[in-house]
Enzyme design. Structure first.
Site, PDB file in Angstrom:
ATOM      1  N   HIS A 156      -6.068   2.933   1.257  1.00 46.15           N
ATOM      2  CA  HIS A 156      -5.124   3.797   1.845  1.00 46.15           C
ATOM      3  C   HIS A 156      -5.796   4.466   2.911  1.00 46.15           C
ATOM      4  CE1 HIS A 156      -3.080   3.250  -1.892  1.00 46.15           C
ATOM      5  NE2 HIS A 156      -3.731   3.924  -2.452  1.00 46.15           N
TER       6      HIS A 156
ATOM      7  N   ASP B  82       0.934  -1.138  -0.205  1.00 41.66           N
ATOM      8  CA  ASP B  82       0.024   0.093  -0.087  1.00 41.66           C
ATOM      9  C   ASP B  82       0.902   1.367   0.072  1.00 41.66           C
ATOM     10  OD1 ASP B  82      -1.422   2.269   0.772  1.00 41.66           O
ATOM     11  OD2 ASP B  82      -3.123   0.963   1.390  1.00 41.66           O
ATOM     12  N   HIS B  83       1.032   2.001  -1.123  1.00 41.18           N
ATOM     13  CA  HIS B  83       2.215   2.817  -1.300  1.00 41.18           C
ATOM     14  C   HIS B  83       1.945   3.954  -0.455  1.00 41.18           C
ATOM     15  CE1 HIS B  83      -0.569   4.966  -3.963  1.00 41.18           C
ATOM     16  NE2 HIS B  83       0.318   6.060  -3.628  1.00 41.18           N
TER      17      HIS B  83
HETATM   18  O1  LIG Z   1      -3.733   3.728  -5.459  1.00 39.87           O
HETATM   19  C1  LIG Z   1      -4.006   4.928  -6.031  1.00 39.87           C
HETATM   20  O2  LIG Z   1      -3.429   5.912  -5.826  1.00 39.87           O
HETATM   21  C2  LIG Z   1      -3.280   7.102  -6.319  1.00 39.87           C
HETATM   22  C3  LIG Z   1      -3.159   8.250  -5.481  1.00 39.87           C
HETATM   23  O3  LIG Z   1      -1.731   8.202  -5.155  1.00 39.87           O
HETATM   24  P1  LIG Z   1      -0.892   9.405  -4.713  1.00 39.87           P
HETATM   25  O4  LIG Z   1       0.301   8.845  -4.039  1.00 39.87           O
HETATM   26  O5  LIG Z   1      -0.514  10.173  -5.716  1.00 39.87           O
HETATM   27  O6  LIG Z   1      -1.705  10.441  -3.555  1.00 39.87           O
HETATM   28  C4  LIG Z   1      -4.788   7.320  -7.038  1.00 39.87           C
HETATM   29  O7  LIG Z   1      -4.631   8.366  -8.251  1.00 39.87           O
HETATM   30  C5  LIG Z   1      -5.140   5.958  -7.907  1.00 39.87           C
HETATM   31  O8  LIG Z   1      -6.274   6.146  -8.372  1.00 39.87           O
HETATM   32  C6  LIG Z   1      -5.004   4.894  -7.077  1.00 39.87           C
HETATM   33  O9  LIG Z   1      -5.113   3.721  -7.726  1.00 39.87           O
END
Ligand SMILES: O=C1O[C@H](COP(=O)(O)O)[C@@H](O)[C@H](O)[C@H]1O
Ligand SMILES: NC(=O)C1=CN([C@@H]2O[C@H](COP(=O)(O)OP(=O)(O)OC[C@H]3O[C@@H](n4cnc5c(N)ncnc54)[C@H](OP(=O)(O)O)[C@@H]3O)[C@@H](O)[C@H]2O)C=CC1
Length: 495
Positions: A241, A178-179
């Site tokens: 997230h 989960d980045h």
């Molecule tokens: O996992 C995801 O995250 C992105 C948003 O990530 P961020 O690090 O730019 O806040 C989101 O745009 C995408 O739809 C989703 O799959």
């Protein structure tokens, strides 16, 4: 002592967007810092018939923004190999296994293997099965599986997927990415909470009125309309997230800052989030879909890959309640959406007012004292602010709310590792603190499944909001009916 990690990275989906945009640049940053150096190799694999040379050109392009020197670049890409392979074809795994063994011996990798599945989840089961049956896992060294979201499309499919993977890998070999958990300021939540008694002693229903989490995006669905239309904001952002952020904010203090203790507390917190019935979902969750507005002239329904009659939500807001002693009665308001007014990820902790306002007659402009708010800025700027009430300079006695503001400097931000870089290094170290355990995934699905099921029964059209706004009216009504409002100011910090 060298901090070099030895490993073979096998990247399934090596020709894809994620590999090019995130994985190769992250590997290069690790290489530059010496975390990987002489003893590593990368096999990129996908169906396309690429040569090693072409693959190395692709990797070279993907790291241009990091401005590698000629020497660095030549050293780095010499470790990259490409193997064309359809993951459904059993025979081709044998060729992959032979190449893996060869590279293991050339680079003295001691049998360490990291299998990165940068592919659609429907392939995870078959890849795992073949990794075992075709003996691509080694008997010495480590074998770890890194998998991307989405982990299933609901609790049932997630459970099915998990059992396919668990038939091959033990839980401690599975790294579910989960980045958000690799982001600097998300990791900072624990530092703020557990490193400062002034906050931890107030971190409960006696002193906190409500918590607000906003993950706002200014972009639309870009090239991912096909995927997104099947998913929607609830599954794309809330199931993973947002609920991870809620768990970090709501969990009890761990006995020690260790993987096991943190995980145990996060799971307990997620289990305490109330699972709503149909009626409660209607009262506590709202959604919306963007239409053309001041920042875009396209409706969501007209985006490439999106169904022209789509009822998929590009925005969701909700109120979560956590049924335990610490959080009884404290709403956690969450919201996320695409094509909102700006890119901004924030957490606002809104503290309760003092028991009475002793200034109510001295300062008629502040019959109600402004709230004390702790804001954690996740992105684009990173830092904290705390609003406090002080006395306005001069005669009389007027209250002047001031904001104590701190942001990481640009230099700090430039030097700070990117989320994927941190998470890849954690995988190499075998540290799963910032990855999601199956029990976390399972509980998160249970929470969002009931919301999805209620929405799927709706017969009225989804509410809309104009691109460039902060979502549909119903998202504001959600707080207004509780006599509250969203805390939100443009993130205008001057560096
Ligand atoms: O996992 C995801 O995250 C992105 C948003 O990530 P961020 O690090 O730019 O806040 C989101 O745009 C995408 O739809 C989703 O799959
Ligand atoms: N891109 C992103 O920013 C993010 C992606 N993710 C997740 O990461 C995963 C990958 O996403 P992304 O890179 O965007 O997807 P892409 O569609 O860009 O890449 C998919 C990859 O899978 C390969 N592939 C497809 N079918 C097969 C097959 N039968 N055998 C072998 N290889 C195959 C494709 O290569 P080829 O056609 O050559 O076979 C390609 O390399 C997904 O689970 C996604 O949800 C998660 C967060 C963010």
């Amino acid at each position: 002592m060298s901090h070099e990690k030895k490993a073979l990275f096998i990247i399934f989906g090596g020709t894809g967007d994620l590999a090019k945009r995130k994985l190769y640049p992250s590997l290069f940053r690790l290489f530059r810092k010496g975390s990987i150096n002489k003893h590593f190799a990368v096999i990129g694999t996908a169906r396309r018939e690429w040569s090693d040379d072409y693959f190395r050109e692709v990797v070279t392009d993907s790291i241009q923004s990091l401005k590698p020197s000629q020497q660095e670049l030549a050293d780095f890409i010499s470790h990259f190999y490409y193997q064309s392979h359809n993951v459904n074809d059993t025979e081709e795994y044998k060729i992959l296994g032979n190449l893996a063994n060869e590279l293991d011996s050339t680079y003295e990798l001691e049998g360490n293997r990291l299998f990165y599945l940068a592919m659609a989840p429907r392939f995870f089961g078959t890849i795992s099965k073949h990794i075992k049956s075709e003996k691509i896992m080694t008997e010495h060294g480590f074998s770890r599986l890194v998998i991307e979201k989405p982990f299933g499309t609901d609790f049932e499919t997630a459970q099915q997927l998990n059992s396919e993977i668990a038939a091959v890998f033990n839980e401690d070999q599975i790294f579910r990415i989960d980045h958000y958990l690799g982001k600097e300021m998300i990791q900072n939540i624990s530092a703020v909470r557990f490193g400062n008694n002034i906050f931890e002693s107030l971190w409960n229903h006696r002193y906190i009125d409500n918590v607000q989490i906003t993950l706002a995006e200014d972009l639309g669905v870009e090239e991912r309309g096909g995927y997104y239309d099947q998913s929607g904001a609830l599954k794309d952002m809330v199931q993973n997230h947002i609920l991870q952020v809620v768990a970090l904010l709501a969990m009890e203090p761990p006995t020690l800052f260790s993987e096991e203790a943190i995980r145990t507390e996060k799971i307990t917190a997620l289990k305490a989030i109330r699972v709503y019935n149909d009626q409660e979902v209607k009262e506590n969750f709202v959604r919306g879909q963007y239409v053309a507005g001041k920042t875009a002239d396209t409706n969501y329904k007209e985006e490439p890959g999106v169904d022209e009659n789509s009822q998929t939500e590009t925005f969701v807001a909700g109120k979560l309640m956590i049924d335990n002693f610490r959080w009884a009665g404290v709403p956690f308001y969450i919201r996320t959406g695409k094509r909102l007014s700006e890119k901004g990820t924030r957490i606002n902790i809104v503290f309760k007012s003092t028991p009475i306002n002793v200034f109510r007659e001295a300062d008629t402009s502040h019959k109600d004292l402004p709230d004390n708010i702790l804001t954690i800025y996740i992105q684009p700027t990173e830092g904290f602010s705390l609003t406090l009430n002080g006395k306005e300079v001069g005669d009389g006695f007027n209250i002047d709310p001031v904001k104590l503001n701190y942001r990481h400097s640009q230099e700090n931000l430039d030097n700070s590792p990117e989320a994927y870089e941190k998470l890849l290094l954690d995988c190499l170290k075998g540290d799963a603190t910032n990855f999601t355990h199956w029990d976390e995934v399972a509980n998160s699905w249970k929470i969002v499944d009931t919301v999805r099921e209620t929405w799927d029964k709706e017969t009225t059209d989804i509410p809309t909001y104009p691109a460039g706004s902060m979502g549909p009216h119903c998202a504001f009504d959600l707080l207004e009916k509780d006599n509250r409002q969203w805390v939100w100011e443009p993130d205008s910090w001057d560096k």
